[in-house]
Design a protein around this motif. Structure first.
Motif, PDB file in Angstrom:
ATOM      1  N   GLY A   1       1.093  -1.246  -0.090  1.00 15.01           N
ATOM      2  CA  GLY A   1       0.161  -0.166   0.153  1.00 15.01           C
ATOM      3  C   GLY A   1       0.416   1.196  -0.161  1.00 15.01           C
ATOM      4  O   GLY A   1       0.018   2.592  -0.274  1.00 15.01           O
ATOM      5  N   GLY A   2       1.862   0.797  -0.560  1.00 17.26           N
ATOM      6  CA  GLY A   2       3.016   2.359  -0.138  1.00 17.26           C
ATOM      7  C   GLY A   2       2.547   2.803  -0.914  1.00 17.26           C
ATOM      8  O   GLY A   2       2.462   2.578  -2.809  1.00 17.26           O
ATOM      9  N   THR A   3       3.745   4.123  -1.230  1.00 19.44           N
ATOM     10  CA  THR A   3       3.016   5.656  -2.533  1.00 19.44           C
ATOM     11  C   THR A   3       4.760   5.345  -3.139  1.00 19.44           C
ATOM     12  O   THR A   3       5.368   5.127  -2.780  1.00 19.44           O
ATOM     13  N   PHE A   4       4.818   5.050  -5.160  1.00 17.95           N
ATOM     14  CA  PHE A   4       5.799   5.406  -5.197  1.00 17.95           C
ATOM     15  C   PHE A   4       5.345   6.770  -6.492  1.00 17.95           C
ATOM     16  O   PHE A   4       4.637   6.443  -7.069  1.00 17.95           O
ATOM     17  N   ILE A   5       6.489   7.975  -6.123  1.00 17.14           N
ATOM     18  CA  ILE A   5       5.678   8.784  -7.118  1.00 17.14           C
ATOM     19  C   ILE A   5       7.256   9.539  -7.703  1.00 17.14           C
ATOM     20  O   ILE A   5       8.574   9.488  -7.042  1.00 17.14           O
ATOM     21  N   PHE A   6       7.183   9.685  -9.231  1.00 17.72           N
ATOM     22  CA  PHE A   6       8.387  10.117  -9.412  1.00 17.72           C
ATOM     23  C   PHE A   6       7.697  11.447 -10.595  1.00 17.72           C
ATOM     24  O   PHE A   6       7.521  11.078 -10.817  1.00 17.72           O
ATOM     25  N   SER A   7       9.090  12.241 -11.004  1.00 15.52           N
ATOM     26  CA  SER A   7       8.756  12.779 -11.770  1.00 15.52           C
ATOM     27  C   SER A   7      10.369  13.088 -12.546  1.00 15.52           C
ATOM     28  O   SER A   7      11.458  12.122 -12.218  1.00 15.52           O
ATOM     29  N   TRP A   8       9.909  12.844 -13.953  1.00 14.30           N
ATOM     30  CA  TRP A   8      10.886  12.789 -15.236  1.00 14.30           C
ATOM     31  C   TRP A   8      10.803  13.944 -16.490  1.00 14.30           C
ATOM     32  O   TRP A   8       9.841  14.595 -16.505  1.00 14.30           O
ATOM     33  N   GLU A   9      11.764  14.055 -17.203  1.00 13.92           N
ATOM     34  CA  GLU A   9      11.236  15.007 -18.514  1.00 13.92           C
ATOM     35  C   GLU A   9      10.738  13.806 -19.205  1.00 13.92           C
ATOM     36  O   GLU A   9      10.673  12.881 -18.982  1.00 13.92           O
ATOM     37  N   HIS A  10       9.090  15.412 -19.397  1.00 13.17           N
ATOM     38  CA  HIS A  10       8.655  14.296 -21.100  1.00 13.17           C
ATOM     39  C   HIS A  10       9.474  13.794 -21.532  1.00 13.17           C
ATOM     40  O   HIS A  10      10.424  14.257 -22.599  1.00 13.17           O
ATOM     41  N   PRO A  11       8.604  12.279 -22.015  1.00 13.72           N
ATOM     42  CA  PRO A  11       9.686  11.778 -23.095  1.00 13.72           C
ATOM     43  C   PRO A  11       8.928  12.505 -24.252  1.00 13.72           C
ATOM     44  O   PRO A  11      10.019  11.756 -25.757  1.00 13.72           O
ATOM     45  N   LEU A  12       8.458  13.645 -24.844  1.00 11.63           N
ATOM     46  CA  LEU A  12       7.934  13.966 -25.892  1.00 11.63           C
ATOM     47  C   LEU A  12       9.003  15.476 -25.916  1.00 11.63           C
ATOM     48  O   LEU A  12       9.286  15.585 -27.313  1.00 11.63           O
ATOM     49  N   TYR A  13       9.734  15.436 -25.163  1.00 12.69           N
ATOM     50  CA  TYR A  13      10.094  16.992 -24.587  1.00 12.69           C
ATOM     51  C   TYR A  13      11.890  16.532 -25.491  1.00 12.69           C
ATOM     52  O   TYR A  13      12.007  17.802 -26.363  1.00 12.69           O
ATOM     53  N   ASN A  14      12.646  16.136 -25.381  1.00 12.96           N
ATOM     54  CA  ASN A  14      14.193  16.140 -26.295  1.00 12.96           C
ATOM     55  C   ASN A  14      13.799  15.750 -27.309  1.00 12.96           C
ATOM     56  O   ASN A  14      14.435  15.304 -28.173  1.00 12.96           O
ATOM     57  N   ARG A  15      12.301  15.198 -28.118  1.00  8.35           N
ATOM     58  CA  ARG A  15      12.647  14.383 -29.887  1.00  8.35           C
ATOM     59  C   ARG A  15      11.519  15.520 -30.464  1.00  8.35           C
ATOM     60  O   ARG A  15      11.827  15.012 -31.396  1.00  8.35           O
TER      61      ARG A  15
END
Length: 247
Positions: free
Chosen positions: A142-156
């Protein structure tokens, strides 16, 4: 994988000073919404929290100020761990920092953490499947995993005087040379569906996905003429944010 990890460790040890306090919580990334608006963590009082890719330690410091009980961090870079130790030396929380790549389990307790999170670090993994498998093991049920990262479209996509041009196939995935620094490094490129399907296959339920852009007068000057530009962000998101829960 070993060669990539060695290359990235060397690069990060050399370039770590450039990322001191760069976009830590409550920020989720360049021109991205803040935790103050998203409330993805909720009340962290007395929670045990682990950061994957803790960098200079400023996100952990923020969570200490929010009354977390334990704050843990792992990072590949010796320089980053040393900096984080200095930044966190006067915290009220119990602090533990480990120098380790995210693809390896450095002996962290299993089924222990209430929250695992990563701010702009997950995309550096040389093995997404192994990293997510580790994160699942660290979390309580029931624990939480939160992540952020550069959007997959951005460097394309490249912005050329207001005209967007696709410069790389969205379907192309895998490692590539990171060219923004003087020190060689390897980064990974995945589709949005790869992140989502990998989370699901490793026992996570997606609770929220955010692609919004936050553009305000006080933020714009930080990104003038930078990789994450205001003009480009008006048209495509800079950042992907996902909150998930261990089933």
């Amino acid at each position: 994988m070993i060669n990539s990890l060695e290359k990235n460790k060397t690069s990060w040890d050399k370039e770590a000073h450039r990322f001191f306090a760069r976009n830590p919580l409550p920020e989720y990334g360049p021109l991205a919404p803040f935790e103050d608006d998203l409330h993805l963590f909720g009340d962290v009082t007395n929670k045990k929290i682990l950061e994957i890719g803790c960098g200079s330690g400023h996100s952990l410091k923020y969570l200490d100020e929010q009354q977390a009980k334990e704050i843990w961090g792992i990072d590949l870079s010796t320089a980053q761990i040393n900096t984080a130790a200095e930044v966190l030396k006067d915290t009220r929380s119990d602090v533990k920092l480990l120098e380790s790549p995210m693809e390896e389990d450095p002996g962290l307790p299993h089924q222990y953490f209430d929250i695992v999170f990563s701010i702009y670090a997950l995309g550096w993994t040389t093995n997404l499947e192994k990293t997510l498998d580790n994160i699942n093991k660290y979390l309580k049920s029931g624990g939480t995993f939160i992540f952020s990262w550069e959007h997959p479209l951005y460097n394309r996509i490249k912005n050329n005087d207001g005209d967007l041009r696709l410069i790389k196939s969205y379907h192309e995935e895998g490692s590539y040379d990171h060219e923004a620094w003087s020190s060689p490094a390897m980064m990974q490129q995945f589709k949005l569906s790869t992140y989502i399907n990998s989370l699901i296959s490793h026992g996570f339920m997606i609770e929220k996905m955010i692609e919004d852009v936050c553009i305000s007068d006080d933020i714009i000057p930080k990104h003038v003429n930078g990789w994450y530009s205001y003009e480009k962000a008006k048209m495509i998101p800079t950042t992907l944010i996902i909150k998930s829960r261990k089933i």
